[in-house]
Scaffold this motif. Structure first.
Motif, mmCIF file in Angstrom:
data_model
loop_
_atom_site.group_PDB
_atom_site.id
_atom_site.type_symbol
_atom_site.label_atom_id
_atom_site.label_comp_id
_atom_site.label_asym_id
_atom_site.label_seq_id
_atom_site.Cartn_x
_atom_site.Cartn_y
_atom_site.Cartn_z
ATOM 1 N N UNK A 271 91.148 46.497 27.254
ATOM 2 C CA UNK A 271 92.570 46.801 27.194
ATOM 3 C C UNK A 271 92.792 48.298 27.360
ATOM 4 N N UNK A 272 93.911 48.659 27.979
ATOM 5 C CA UNK A 272 94.321 50.049 28.001
ATOM 6 C C UNK A 272 95.040 50.402 26.712
ATOM 7 N N UNK A 273 95.307 51.681 26.521
ATOM 8 C CA UNK A 273 96.037 52.111 25.337
ATOM 9 C C UNK A 273 97.458 51.556 25.365
ATOM 10 N N UNK A 274 97.952 51.185 24.213
ATOM 11 C CA UNK A 274 99.297 50.648 24.117
ATOM 12 C C UNK A 274 99.421 49.655 22.983
ATOM 13 N N UNK A 275 100.583 49.009 22.849
ATOM 14 C CA UNK A 275 100.829 48.098 21.720
ATOM 15 C C UNK A 275 99.838 46.944 21.622
ATOM 16 N N UNK A 276 99.391 46.419 22.761
ATOM 17 C CA UNK A 276 98.442 45.296 22.699
ATOM 18 C C UNK A 276 97.126 45.723 22.055
ATOM 19 N N UNK A 277 96.666 46.924 22.372
ATOM 20 C CA UNK A 277 95.438 47.426 21.762
ATOM 21 C C UNK A 277 95.654 47.719 20.279
ATOM 22 N N UNK A 278 96.808 48.265 19.940
ATOM 23 C CA UNK A 278 97.113 48.510 18.522
ATOM 24 C C UNK A 278 97.036 47.205 17.722
ATOM 25 N N UNK A 279 97.618 46.153 18.286
ATOM 26 C CA UNK A 279 97.623 44.863 17.595
ATOM 27 C C UNK A 279 96.199 44.320 17.453
ATOM 28 N N UNK A 280 95.412 44.425 18.525
ATOM 29 C CA UNK A 280 94.038 43.932 18.446
ATOM 30 C C UNK A 280 93.248 44.742 17.413
ATOM 31 N N UNK A 281 93.437 46.025 17.383
ATOM 32 C CA UNK A 281 92.717 46.879 16.439
ATOM 33 C C UNK A 281 92.981 46.428 15.001
ATOM 34 N N UNK A 282 94.230 46.208 14.676
ATOM 35 C CA UNK A 282 94.583 45.804 13.311
ATOM 36 C C UNK A 282 94.096 44.389 13.004
ATOM 37 N N UNK A 283 94.134 43.510 13.996
ATOM 38 C CA UNK A 283 93.632 42.142 13.799
ATOM 39 C C UNK A 283 92.131 42.156 13.520
ATOM 40 N N UNK A 284 91.379 42.927 14.316
ATOM 41 C CA UNK A 284 89.936 43.030 14.096
ATOM 42 C C UNK A 284 89.631 43.649 12.734
ATOM 43 N N UNK A 285 90.421 44.643 12.349
ATOM 44 C CA UNK A 285 90.209 45.266 11.036
ATOM 45 C C UNK A 285 90.343 44.231 9.924
ATOM 46 N N UNK A 286 91.379 43.408 9.989
ATOM 47 C CA UNK A 286 91.587 42.380 8.964
ATOM 48 C C UNK A 286 90.444 41.369 8.963
ATOM 49 N N UNK A 287 89.987 40.976 10.153
ATOM 50 C CA UNK A 287 88.894 40.005 10.238
ATOM 51 C C UNK A 287 87.600 40.577 9.650
ATOM 52 N N UNK A 288 87.309 41.832 9.930
ATOM 53 C CA UNK A 288 86.107 42.456 9.402
ATOM 54 C C UNK A 288 86.167 42.576 7.884
ATOM 55 N N UNK A 289 87.322 42.914 7.359
ATOM 56 C CA UNK A 289 87.474 42.989 5.911
ATOM 57 C C UNK A 289 87.299 41.617 5.268
ATOM 58 N N UNK A 290 87.851 40.590 5.905
ATOM 59 C CA UNK A 290 87.699 39.232 5.374
ATOM 60 C C UNK A 290 86.243 38.797 5.337
ATOM 61 N N UNK A 291 85.425 39.365 6.210
ATOM 62 C CA UNK A 291 84.007 39.016 6.261
ATOM 63 C C UNK A 291 83.140 39.947 5.427
ATOM 64 N N UNK A 292 83.763 40.809 4.645
ATOM 65 C CA UNK A 292 83.018 41.621 3.694
ATOM 66 C C UNK A 292 82.533 42.957 4.193
ATOM 67 N N UNK A 293 83.049 43.428 5.328
ATOM 68 C CA UNK A 293 82.616 44.719 5.854
ATOM 69 C C UNK A 293 83.111 45.859 4.975
ATOM 70 N N UNK A 294 82.298 46.892 4.901
ATOM 71 C CA UNK A 294 82.742 48.176 4.350
ATOM 72 C C UNK A 294 83.381 48.927 5.516
ATOM 73 N N UNK A 295 84.677 48.797 5.643
ATOM 74 C CA UNK A 295 85.343 49.182 6.886
ATOM 75 C C UNK A 295 85.863 50.611 6.854
#
Length: 325
Positions: free
Chosen positions: A208-232
């Motif tokens: 993805x290029x920079x923009x709202x779609x990447x922002x959304x993916x970034x936050x979604x991945x962050x939540x998924x990693x936290x749910x899986x126990x990552x020290x994020x």
């Protein structure tokens, strides 16, 4: 005539232009040529992002940042490296830094600077040497992520070493389309995961290029990693992304906010003063062409600051360590 771009679109296009310059072999060759005019002219701008050329000065500067209650990550800045003597020098730099007091809490490096262009086996052995020494000093090592063709090797090295080295973590790039699937193939629970947007140029079928779609993916991945126990570690200088993470409560779950030294110190200070754990990713060394251009690309208005830094050198002024933090 092209229509006028919005300010955000202009910044994104400028960032892309800076990344193209960073990857241009002609520029990189000009930078490394002995007596390089390019290196001489841009060195005052680089000093905002690269704390020092030498190790001793760098370690002294870290004390200033620690005194402001920041966590620190350390990288000996460099690029793709295939010379055996130079690779060994890089390894020795990290081992020497680890012997220093106070010991850095975290190290980071590119496998391409530890011999990946020669062989993955060499890079893996060197990573194990540094990570093992770091464990003995209570220090984490977080592998940096590289251009798309090297991702398999970086993830493979992490998987190969993770069981034996619990202090080893990994950087993931949200902009790559493959990253959501990659998360299912690597150790995450209890691991230090550094989530970035992605600094390199890549075609649309890969990223993805920079923009709202990447922002959304970034936050979604962050939540998924936290749910899986990552020290994020949320490694971003994007005020909009951080604001959304704060409003949603996600920011209260992460281990820290990390920003690259010199990019947006006032923004990081705001979060530190609000009670969040904050880390400065600090670099030193002389091979800083790629690092400088990528730092400017993170926040393109800093190009004006870079020009001001060049002017200040000619006026006899210098950049103050810790300014803005």
């Amino acid at each position: 005539m092209k229509p006028m771009l919005s300010q955000r679109a202009l910044h994104e296009a400028a960032g892309q232009g800076l990344r193209i310059l960073a990857a241009d072999e002609r520029c990189r060759t000009a930078f490394t040529t002995p007596g390089s005019v390019l290196q001489d002219v841009l060195s005052p701008a680089a000093r905002r992002y690269v704390l020092a050329a030498g190790r001793d000065e760098f370690l002294d500067h870290l004390d200033v940042l620690r005194g402001k209650a920041y966590r620190i990550a350390v990288e000996f800045v460099g690029e793709e490296n295939s010379d055996p003597a130079e690779i060994e020098r890089v390894v020795d730099e990290y081992l020497t830094v680890l012997a220093h007091e106070p010991v850095p809490e975290q190290l980071g490096f590119d496998l391409s600077n530890l011999g990946l262009s020669s062989s993955r086996d060499l890079a893996t052995r060197n990573t194990a040497r540094i990570t093992g020494a770091a464990a003995g000093r209570g220090c984490d090592v977080v592998l940096s992520m590289e251009r798309a063709p090297a991702v398999d090797d970086v993830l493979g090295t992490y998987r190969d070493l993770a069981d034996e080295h619990p202090n080893l973590g990994i950087t993931l790039q949200a902009y790559l389309h493959r990253t959501p699937a990659d998360i299912d193939t690597i150790p995450v629970d209890g691991r230090k995961i550094r989530l970035v947007k992605g600094a390199f140029t890549a075609p649309a079928d890969i990223a993805l290029g920079r923009g709202p779609a990447l922002d959304e993916r970034y936050l979604t991945l962050a939540a998924q990693l936290l749910d899986r126990g990552a020290r994020l570690s949320l490694a971003t200088q994007d005020a909009t992304v951080l604001g959304t993470a704060r409003t949603s409560g996600l920011l209260d779950r992460v281990e820290e906010i990390e920003m690259l030294h010199g990019v947006r110190p006032a923004l990081l200070r705001t979060y530190r003063e609000a009670g969040y754990q904050c880390r400065i990713y600090a670099t030193y060394g002389e091979n800083w062409w790629l690092h400088l251009l990528h730092r400017l690309a993170e926040h393109p208005p800093m190009v004006l600051t870079a020009l001001a830094d060049i002017a200040e050198r000619h006026q006899g002024d210098g950049h103050t360590v810790g300014a803005g933090y």
